[in-house]
Design an enzyme around this catalytic site. Structure first.
Site, PDB file in Angstrom:
ATOM      1  N   LYS A 234       0.617  -0.575   0.110  1.00 57.97           N
ATOM      2  CA  LYS A 234      -0.083   0.055   0.185  1.00 57.97           C
ATOM      3  C   LYS A 234       0.888   1.140   0.368  1.00 57.97           C
ATOM      4  O   LYS A 234       1.833   0.883   0.763  1.00 57.97           O
ATOM      5  CB  LYS A 234      -0.762  -0.503   1.341  1.00 57.97           C
ATOM      6  CG  LYS A 234      -2.007   1.617   1.484  1.00 57.97           C
ATOM      7  CD  LYS A 234      -2.521   0.606   2.851  1.00 57.97           C
ATOM      8  CE  LYS A 234      -4.028   2.310   2.958  1.00 57.97           C
ATOM      9  NZ  LYS A 234      -4.768   2.396   3.404  1.00 57.97           N
TER      10      LYS A 234
ATOM     11  N   SER B 176      -9.659   2.014   3.406  1.00 59.31           N
ATOM     12  CA  SER B 176      -9.591   2.821   2.109  1.00 59.31           C
ATOM     13  C   SER B 176      -7.940   2.369   1.246  1.00 59.31           C
ATOM     14  O   SER B 176      -6.966   2.284   0.416  1.00 59.31           O
ATOM     15  CB  SER B 176      -7.844   3.738   2.918  1.00 59.31           C
ATOM     16  OG  SER B 176      -7.469   2.846   4.274  1.00 59.31           O
TER      17      SER B 176
ATOM     18  N   SER C 127      -9.938  -0.230   7.198  1.00 56.19           N
ATOM     19  CA  SER C 127      -9.655   0.146   5.888  1.00 56.19           C
ATOM     20  C   SER C 127      -9.017  -1.439   5.029  1.00 56.19           C
ATOM     21  O   SER C 127      -8.841  -1.499   3.554  1.00 56.19           O
ATOM     22  CB  SER C 127      -8.543   1.485   5.735  1.00 56.19           C
ATOM     23  OG  SER C 127      -9.404   2.083   5.726  1.00 56.19           O
TER      24      SER C 127
END
Lengths: 95, 489
Positions: B74, B152, B176
């Site tokens: 990420k 997210s 998330s």
């Protein structure tokens, strides 16, 4: 709870954000809606409840007072928007 | 295209059926051909160099379980010399001067980084639509609909789901990891707060942020968590607990397992198809020998309101570091220092980030602290106490991960509060700091994946993964691939 435009501008100033006149109404409505959600907290009785700051109620660790960081000024300043002779450059603050 | 798990690929590497370099090149090609916008940066040269090193190490006899496996990171994790954007314009040209501990740990186990995945700006969002680099396509959407992957960690979820990487890292502040895992038919694990170091992971809400694995299976998640977790002196809230092998309980029987079902998790607004699929998943657990227990989490409804004080308050403080002086974006035009700050931040942050910074600044402003931040932290204690009380009667708590399956892009962006409701089931877990996972539990009539949410007491990740793994041994939801990749669902 409805935030008036003066409050929105005050918050923006605290947050160092510029909010235009048109945006003030939009942010005012959105922030008010969020604060309405937040206001549901008031329903709960929290007398004699200790605030929880850490899920494990852990306190911050201590360590020996020794130098562990090396000087990396040049490396860190190489990614600065504007730096010279080891200094970060910003507009003049004192005349 | 049938799914290849980390575990299967690790076997292929070990048996010499494929080299790390071949595998890495294969994934880089797939990334290149994909149109999901799942990645913000791909560094092919660096990935191939790392893969070649892994192949050399293996030739010399090294045999760490995930040696040479390519994965996606990420774009919230700093990697030295690599662009690290956190999905924001303000960091769009930021080259991190150091590497996150989680990434260091994974590298020391020989994992290869394919690239950095797309995400909501500063991890604030539930649809990946707040990213400066654009939305991400959910591979489960049909060709004529553009569904969000969740957020997210939406880029990570889409990347693994579309088989652009066999696994990815995510971070979870309010859901998330778990919410995008549910939307993209993955296994997503949020470990206990403090398990994985926060050092070098760009901060959103420091008392809630936690990194974890996003994979096809629970077995893969256990293997990946083994490489991510560990005490770190550089993170002041890192847990100083002995290292654990999270795979060790995978094969344990679930006979006698007590599953707590909170009545609060069947709430208004829960999609009936989601409710039915979660119910049948729980029935499957009964066949595996588990017993069902009714439990209550009476303060659940207070989680969302308290989260929307604590997370924005911490975010407003954390994001005050972006001032256009030391790193990151600086506005081109300004007359004085004050304007330099104002213009850089106003031009550099997106709308959702601004909303949260402003809510946080308001909640922390003079005279409001007790009414907001302090009150929210007291509620946090009540929510945590609810879990403690429930776990006296059960080993795991189960329910839906999200109130609905993946929704259409653009359908909820006009109303921030309706977007926040996505995380209604996941947020209480972050406030309490507990480990929790979402695993695939079946598909709606229109073929969209649904997640089963499971929560265990603090530090019981190995048990949690055992519970998930045993279900995956008797079901194959997690091995289905979207029709866009030639799957049948």
């Amino acid at each position: 709870m409805a935030l008036d435009s003066k409050t929105v501008q005050d918050i923006a100033r605290l947050a160092r954000l510029r909010v235009s006149v048109e945006e003030t109404t939009k942010f005012g409505t959105e922030l008010s809606n969020i604060l309405d959600l937040v206001a549901q907290m008031e329903a709960a009785d929290t007398d004699n409840i200790e605030p929880m700051t850490h899920p494990f109620d852990a306190t911050l660790r201590m360590r020996n007072d020794q130098v562990t960081e090396t000087n990396q000024r040049d490396k860190f300043q190489s990614i600065a928007p504007s730096a010279e002779n080891g200094l970060y450059l910003v507009p003049r603050v004192i005349d | 295209m049938s799914i290849k798990t980390l575990t299967q690929l690790a076997g292929d590497l070990k048996n010499g059926r494929v080299s790390s370099e071949e595998l890495t090149r294969d994934y880089l090609t797939k990334i290149d051909l994909s149109d999901h916008n799942a990645f913000i940066s791909v560094n092919a040269d660096s990935a191939i160099t790392q893969a070649k090193e892994a192949d050399k190490k293996r030739a010399k006899g090294a045999d760490s379980p995930l040696l040479g496996l390519p994965i996606a990171q990420k774009d919230i994790f700093c990697i030295e010399g690599t662009r690290t954007t956190c999905g924001s314009k303000i960091l769009s040209d930021f080259e991190a001067p150091y590497t996150a501990s989680v990434v260091e740990n994974m590298r020391s186990h020989g994992l290869v980084t394919l690239g950095k995945t797309n995400m909501d700006e500063f991890a604030m969002g539930s649809s990946n639509e707040t990213s400066y680099f654009g939305g991400v396509k959910n591979p489960w959407g049909s060709s004529d609909e553009n569904l969000v992957p969740g957020g997210s960690s939406g880029g990570s979820a889409a990347a693994v789901s579309a088989q652009l990487a066999p696994a990815a890292t995510g971070t979870d502040t309010g859901g998330s990891i778990r919410q995008p895992a549910a939307f993209c038919n993955l296994t997503g694990l949020k470990p206990s707060y403090g398990r994985c170091s926060r050092y070098g992971m760009i901060a959103f809400a420091s008392s809630l942020d936690q990194a974890g694995p996003m994979t096809h299976t629970a077995e893969d998640a256990a293997l990946l968590l083994n490489t991510m977790a560990g005490f770190d002196q550089k993170d002041s809230t890192s847990l100083d607990v002995p290292a654990e092998d999270f795979t060790i309980m995978l094969e344990d029987s679930l006979s006698g397992l007590k599953i707590g079902l909170p009545k609060e998790y069947v709430s208004e607004g829960l999609d009936p198809e989601v409710a039915a699929l979660v119910e049948s998943a729980i029935k499957e657990y009964e066949k595996l020998g588990a017993q069902l227990v009714d439990v209550s989490l009476p303060n659940s409804a207070l989680a969302l309101p308290s989260y929307y004080v604590i997370a924005p308050a911490e975010a407003s403080s954390n994001l005050s570091r972006f001032d256009g002086v030391r790193y990151g974006y600086r506005a081109e035009e300004y007359e004085n220092l004050e304007e330099l700050y104002l213009n850089s931040r106003t031009e550099g942050f997106g709308e959702e980030v601004k909303r949260r910074i402003m809510i946080g600044a308001y909640a922390l402003s003079s005279g409001y602290y007790d009414a907001y931040y302090s009150k929210a932290q007291k509620l946090r204690r009540l929510i945590s106490n609810d879990f403690d009380a429930a776990f006296k009667y059960c080993d795991v708590i189960m329910g839906p991960t999200t109130p609905s399956p993946a929704f259409a892009a653009g359908s909820r962006t006009d109303d921030p509060v309706s977007m926040y409701l996505n995380d209604i089931y996941t947020i209480p877990v972050n406030l309490a700091g507990l480990p929790a996972a979402s695993i695939p539990a079946g598909f709606t009539q229109s073929g969209l994946p649904v997640g089963l949410h499971m929560i265990t007491p603090y530090l019981r990740e190995a048990k949690l993964l055992n519970i998930a793994h045993q279900y995956q041994l008797v079901t194959d939801w997690h091995m289905q691939s979207p029709s866009s990749l030639g799957g049948t669902t």
